[in-house]
Design an enzyme around this catalytic site. Structure first.
Site, PDB file in Angstrom:
ATOM      1  N   GLU A 178      -5.944  -4.866  10.494  1.00 59.83           N
ATOM      2  CA  GLU A 178      -4.922  -3.998  10.654  1.00 59.83           C
ATOM      3  C   GLU A 178      -5.094  -3.298  12.002  1.00 59.83           C
ATOM      4  O   GLU A 178      -5.955  -2.063  11.990  1.00 59.83           O
ATOM      5  CB  GLU A 178      -4.513  -2.867   9.454  1.00 59.83           C
ATOM      6  CG  GLU A 178      -4.456  -3.489   8.319  1.00 59.83           C
ATOM      7  CD  GLU A 178      -3.755  -2.669   7.400  1.00 59.83           C
ATOM      8  OE1 GLU A 178      -2.697  -2.793   6.642  1.00 59.83           O
ATOM      9  OE2 GLU A 178      -4.625  -1.670   7.019  1.00 59.83           O
ATOM     10  N   HIS A 214      -9.880   1.028   4.776  1.00 57.97           N
ATOM     11  CA  HIS A 214      -8.679   1.243   5.347  1.00 57.97           C
ATOM     12  C   HIS A 214      -8.840   2.294   6.736  1.00 57.97           C
ATOM     13  O   HIS A 214      -9.624   3.425   6.506  1.00 57.97           O
ATOM     14  CB  HIS A 214      -7.399   1.958   4.542  1.00 57.97           C
ATOM     15  CG  HIS A 214      -6.295   1.669   5.186  1.00 57.97           C
ATOM     16  ND1 HIS A 214      -5.789   2.666   6.151  1.00 57.97           N
ATOM     17  CD2 HIS A 214      -5.389   1.094   5.101  1.00 57.97           C
ATOM     18  CE1 HIS A 214      -4.334   2.379   6.379  1.00 57.97           C
ATOM     19  NE2 HIS A 214      -4.078   1.365   5.775  1.00 57.97           N
ATOM     20  N   SER A 237       3.161  -2.210  10.600  1.00 59.09           N
ATOM     21  CA  SER A 237       4.190  -2.336  10.830  1.00 59.09           C
ATOM     22  C   SER A 237       4.971  -3.814  10.466  1.00 59.09           C
ATOM     23  O   SER A 237       5.580  -4.322  11.068  1.00 59.09           O
ATOM     24  CB  SER A 237       4.688  -2.022  12.043  1.00 59.09           C
ATOM     25  OG  SER A 237       4.313  -0.674  12.531  1.00 59.09           O
ATOM     26  N   GLY A 255       2.260   2.042  10.889  1.00 56.43           N
ATOM     27  CA  GLY A 255       3.006   3.053  10.769  1.00 56.43           C
ATOM     28  C   GLY A 255       3.797   3.469  11.911  1.00 56.43           C
ATOM     29  O   GLY A 255       4.462   4.303  11.639  1.00 56.43           O
ATOM     30  N   LYS A 274      -0.025   4.610  -0.123  1.00 57.68           N
ATOM     31  CA  LYS A 274      -0.460   5.359   0.604  1.00 57.68           C
ATOM     32  C   LYS A 274      -0.340   6.768  -0.486  1.00 57.68           C
ATOM     33  O   LYS A 274      -0.375   6.660  -1.751  1.00 57.68           O
ATOM     34  CB  LYS A 274      -0.028   5.655   1.832  1.00 57.68           C
ATOM     35  CG  LYS A 274      -0.153   4.297   2.616  1.00 57.68           C
ATOM     36  CD  LYS A 274      -0.063   4.411   4.303  1.00 57.68           C
ATOM     37  CE  LYS A 274      -0.407   3.152   4.832  1.00 57.68           C
ATOM     38  NZ  LYS A 274      -0.320   3.210   6.300  1.00 57.68           N
ATOM     39  N   ASN A 332       1.033  -1.173   0.055  1.00 57.80           N
ATOM     40  CA  ASN A 332       0.058  -0.100   0.025  1.00 57.80           C
ATOM     41  C   ASN A 332       0.762   1.193   0.059  1.00 57.80           C
ATOM     42  O   ASN A 332       1.753   1.666   0.904  1.00 57.80           O
ATOM     43  CB  ASN A 332      -0.884  -0.122   1.290  1.00 57.80           C
ATOM     44  CG  ASN A 332      -1.870   1.189   1.622  1.00 57.80           C
ATOM     45  OD1 ASN A 332      -1.793   2.164   0.395  1.00 57.80           O
ATOM     46  ND2 ASN A 332      -2.340   1.286   2.604  1.00 57.80           N
TER      47      ASN A 332
HETATM   48  P1  PGA Z   1       2.460   0.100   7.660  1.00 50.01           P
HETATM   49  O1  PGA Z   1       1.027   0.205   7.264  1.00 50.01           O
HETATM   50  O2  PGA Z   1       2.861  -1.197   7.210  1.00 50.01           O
HETATM   51  O3  PGA Z   1       3.444   1.282   7.102  1.00 50.01           O
HETATM   52  O4  PGA Z   1       2.156  -0.100   9.014  1.00 50.01           O
HETATM   53  C1  PGA Z   1       0.338  -0.622   6.899  1.00 50.01           C
HETATM   54  C2  PGA Z   1      -1.310  -0.203   6.263  1.00 50.01           C
HETATM   55  O5  PGA Z   1      -1.605   0.767   6.750  1.00 50.01           O
HETATM   56  O6  PGA Z   1      -1.686  -0.995   5.473  1.00 50.01           O
END
Ligand code: PGA
Length: 236
Positions: free
Chosen positions: A157, A90, A194, A163, A8, A6
């Site tokens: 998630e 999400h 993460s 993040g 983003k 992803n």
């Molecule tokens: P992250 O994001 O791996 O940076 O924690 C995962 C997500 O939001 O899908």
């Protein structure tokens, strides 16, 4: 197994193209039997058929073919690129963009009516985790969602793990995925929050885990390739 990146609000059209070139070269050299997906920003979408080993998806869409929805993209825009897989629910869209469960259910029904593959995201905030009512909260995020859809995957998630660089504990992930599995049966279950090269193997080894949705650790193509290699080596 689904391994999804992803992006983003990261990567321009140019850097997305460079990323997908690098990823494609890697997958040419080391064919993966995983379902590899990448979800670029809307302005960085590229023709899906340029990259046969990677499914290109959309992070977002408005549930209409086209129309007066300033700032949004509709099915017509995804169709132009041959996009057939989308993220819905999400936590960043639920919290920052204030998408309600009702609106999310509309997006879900629209995606389903278009026959798109859906990664449906759910996850609890920290205070819910601390209060102990995690499953109650997660089931509420299925309100209006028809789980009898063969192109559905669900990504768990936890918001507090996204993040932050600190994923949920393996036991916490196992408990939630097992509880989801009991009800969702054969729907593939992903974990996100993460995920990195250190923790992916253990997470994918959980019997209820069918993949990962990765943000930060997937932003660099070489690192995403490492994650794919790890996934390839997990034997269930
Ligand atoms: P992250 O994001 O791996 O940076 O924690 C995962 C997500 O939001 O899908």
């Amino acid at each position: 197994m689904i391994i999804a990146a992803n992006f983003k609000t990261n990567h321009t059209r140019e850097s997305t193209a460079n990323y997908l070139e690098a990823l494609s070269l890697f997958l040419d050299a080391y064919p993966a039997d995983c379902d590899i997906r990448a979800y670029p920003a809307a302005s960085s979408l590229l023709k899906a058929d340029l990259y046969p080993h990677v499914k290109l998806g959309a992070q977002n869409f408005y549930p209409a073919l086209n129309g007066a929805y300033t700032g949004e993209i509709g099915a017509q825009h995804l169709n132009e690129f041959g996009i057939k897989t989308v993220l819905i629910g999400h936590s960043e869209r639920r919290t920052i963009l204030k998408e309600t469960q009702d609106f999310i259910a509309k997006k879900y029904a629209f995606a389903r009516s278009n026959g798109w593959e859906i990664i449906y995201c759910i996850g609890e905030p920290r205070e819910v985790r601390e209060s102990g009512s995690v499953m109650e909260y997660l089931w509420a995020e299925f309100e209006g969602i028809d789980i009898n859809y063969e192109k559905l995957s669900v990504a768990y998630e936890p918001i507090w793990a996204i993040g932050t660089g600190v994923s949920a504990q393996i036991q916490e992930i196992a408990e939630v995925l097992d509880a989801l599995k009991a009800k969702l049966k054969n729907i593939p279950l992903l974990y996100g929050g993460s995920v990195n090269t250190e923790n992916l193997r253990e997470i994918l080894s959980l019997k209820s885990c069918g993949g990962a949705l990765v943000g930060n650790a997937a932003l660099d193509a070489a690192n995403f390739c490492k994650l794919i290699q790890i996934a390839q080596n997990v034997r269930k």
